[in-house]
Write an enzyme that holds these catalytic residues in place. Structure first.
Site, mmCIF file in Angstrom:
data_model
loop_
_atom_site.group_PDB
_atom_site.id
_atom_site.type_symbol
_atom_site.label_atom_id
_atom_site.label_comp_id
_atom_site.label_asym_id
_atom_site.label_seq_id
_atom_site.Cartn_x
_atom_site.Cartn_y
_atom_site.Cartn_z
ATOM 1 N N SER A 180 -9.625 -0.387 7.271
ATOM 2 C CA SER A 180 -9.131 -0.236 5.904
ATOM 3 C C SER A 180 -8.398 -1.444 5.335
ATOM 4 O O SER A 180 -7.992 -1.425 4.173
ATOM 5 C CB SER A 180 -8.218 0.993 5.812
ATOM 6 O OG SER A 180 -8.952 2.166 6.052
ATOM 7 N N LYS A 225 0.839 -1.199 0.000
ATOM 8 C CA LYS A 225 0.000 0.000 0.000
ATOM 9 C C LYS A 225 0.874 1.249 0.000
ATOM 10 O O LYS A 225 1.894 1.305 0.696
ATOM 11 C CB LYS A 225 -0.910 -0.023 1.234
ATOM 12 C CG LYS A 225 -1.943 1.095 1.294
ATOM 13 C CD LYS A 225 -2.837 0.917 2.526
ATOM 14 C CE LYS A 225 -3.882 2.019 2.641
ATOM 15 N NZ LYS A 225 -4.738 1.847 3.838
ATOM 16 N N SER A 250 -9.654 2.217 3.120
ATOM 17 C CA SER A 250 -8.845 2.998 2.198
ATOM 18 C C SER A 250 -7.903 2.149 1.356
ATOM 19 O O SER A 250 -7.301 2.620 0.402
ATOM 20 C CB SER A 250 -8.020 4.015 2.988
ATOM 21 O OG SER A 250 -7.075 3.349 3.829
#
Length: 518
Positions: free
Chosen positions: A185, A86, A161
């Site tokens: 997330s 990420k 997210s």
């Protein structure tokens, strides 16, 4: 086998299977990396899971693993298995933007601790995945670089997210990925993409090198397509880190063994609590019909596997969402103060008038931050202001203490807690973009774990009537992450066995239209 057939074969393998093939010498790390890079090239125009991919660097890492294996060196179990990271995790020599235009083009001079551990294990990094800006969002529509699409239905959100990491797994672009979980997330994107996501105990995976959103809530963790794969990755990235002041002592071990134990589906002796306030029996307002039905069915399967199932009440959970959206913005407004146009990242000078520090800061933030980030900074600054600190931020922290007490009381009675991961399956892109409150409700079941620091996992739990994935959440006491893997693997086994043909849920995913035909 043609190159296309090899790509399809390798990209659909689990990380554990790839590791076994690599150790046996049946494939090379370069072949595995190439297969995934080719898959990325084929489907990225449709999915947009990645913000940055460096093919040559990935292949160089893979060649180094092959050379060490050929020389007889001692390699980690996952050496040669690629991973996506990420973009909130800093990576030396590779751009890190946290999904924001304000960090566009920034190349960190150091690695996050978890990246250092991935490199030490010989796991080639495929690239950096898309995300909501500074991890603020529940749909990956708030990225400064455009939304990610759900591989199950390209018109739908992949969660947030960390939607990029989850979508990369569901699109078979990566066998493993790293996410971060501040209020869900990792788990919520796993739920809506039919993958597995784990939020470890707070402090058990180093936060050194994460671009901070809310320091008391942020936690990095593993993302995968199977529970065992997540456990294997967790063991790589976990453990004490002296560079992180919040890091817990003790090694990250026993997770893979727990997953293997649970894979039989035997849960005799395990006490499972159904959380009344999180979609438990008779308390399902706001939860999609198919989500509630799938949850009830899996609870029946748990009982059939020998688990003792009881309903527990955690009354303070009803205030978790409100408390979270005061604590998180408050911490975010402090953490994001560093992005001022003076030290690094974007710098925008005013078009007219004097170039003062205040005006440069205003111009930079106006151009570099998106609407959701601005909204939360304003809210957080307000909550921390002298006249409202006690009324808002102070009260939210008191609610946090009550939530921690509810967890403690529940875990005195049961070994794990279960609930739906998200109240609905994936919604359409743009459907809730202009309604922040509706968007925030997507995290109603995941937020309590972050406020209390306890670990949680989301595992696939069936499909709704539209063929979209549903997730089941399992929560355990702090430092009892191994329980997640045992119970999670059992749920994985039971749900798969309960499906027609005993096929894994991920096998039902439609083909992505732009993929290379076999």
């Amino acid at each position: 086998m043609s190159a296309t057939e090899l790509t399809s074969s390798l990209t659909r393998r689990t990380a554990a299977d790839l590791a076994a093939l690599l150790r046996a010498g049946d494939v090379s790390a370069v072949e595995v990396a190439t297969a995934h890079l080719d898959r990325i090239e084929a489907v990225e125009p449709a999915v947009h899971a990645f913000l940055h991919v460096d093919r040559e660097d990935t292949l160089a890492q893979a060649r180094a693993v092959d050379a060490e294996r050929a020389a007889g060196g001692e390699l980690h179990e996952l050496a040669g298995v690629p991973v996506a990271v990420k973009d909130v995790v800093v990576t030396r020599g590779t751009p890190t933007t946290a999904g924001s235009r304000i960090l566009e083009g920034w190349v960190p001079p150091y690695d996050a601790t978890l990246v250092t551990r991935l490199r030490a294990a010989g796991m080639p990094m495929l690239g950096k995945t898309n995300m909501d800006e500074f991890a603020m969002g529940s749909s990956t529509e708030h990225s400064g670089y455009g939304p990610t699409h759900n591989p199950w239905d390209l018109d739908r959100i992949p969660g947030g997210s960390g939607g990029g990491s989850a979508a990369a797994l569901a699109a078979f672009e990566a066998p493993l990925a790293i996410g971060t979980d501040t209020g869900g997330s990792i788990r919520q994107p796993a739920s809506v993409t039919g993958t597995v996501g784990v939020k470890p105990t707070y402090g058990s995976v180093s936060r050194y090198g994460l671009v901070a959103l809310a320091s008391s809530l942020d936690q990095a963790g593993p993302c995968a397509r199977t529970v065992l794969d997540a456990a294997l990755l967790h063991e790589v990235i976990g453990g004490h880190d002296p560079l992180d002041a919040t890091s817990l002592t003790g090694p990250a071990a026993g997770y893979a063994d727990a997953a293997r134990q649970g894979a039989s589906g035997d849960l005799r002796g395990v006490r499972v609590g159904v959380v009344r306030e999180l979609g438990g029996s008779g308390h399902e307002a706001g939860f999609q019909r198919e989500v509630s039905a799938a949850f009830r069915r899996t609870v029946e399967l748990l009982e059939g596997a020998g688990a003792e199932v009881v309903e527990v009440s955690c009354p303070s959970f009803t205030a978790a969402l409100a408390a979270y959206y005061l604590i998180l913005p408050a911490e975010a407004s402090s953490n994001l103060a560093k992005f001022d146009g003076m030290r690094f990242g974007l710098r925008v000078e005013p078009v007219e008038g004097p170039v003062t520090a205040e005006r440069v800061m205003a111009a930079t933030r106006g151009a570099g931050f998106g609407s959701e980030v601005k909204r939360r900074i304003i809210l957080g600054t307000y909550a921390l202001s002298a006249g409202y600190y006690d009324a808002y931020y102070g009260s939210a922290q008191k609610v946090r203490t009550l939530i921690q007490r509810d967890f403690a009381a529940a875990f005195d009675a049961v070994d794990v807690l279960v609930s739906p991961t998200a109240p609905t399956t994936a919604f359409k892109l743009g459907e809730k973009l202009d309604d922040p409150l509706a968007m925030y409700l997507n995290d109603v079941a995941t937020i309590p774990a972050n406020l209390a620091g306890v670990p949680g996992i989301s595992v696939p739990n069936g499909l709704d009537d539209a063929g979209l994935p549903i997730g089941l959440q399992i929560l355990a006491p702090a430092r009892a992450d191994a329980r997640l893997y045992r119970v999670g693997a059992a749920v994985e086994h039971l749900v798969t066995a309960d499906r027609p043909g005993s096929a894994p849920i991920i096998d039902s995913i439609p083909a992505i239209p732009t993929e290379v035909a076999p």
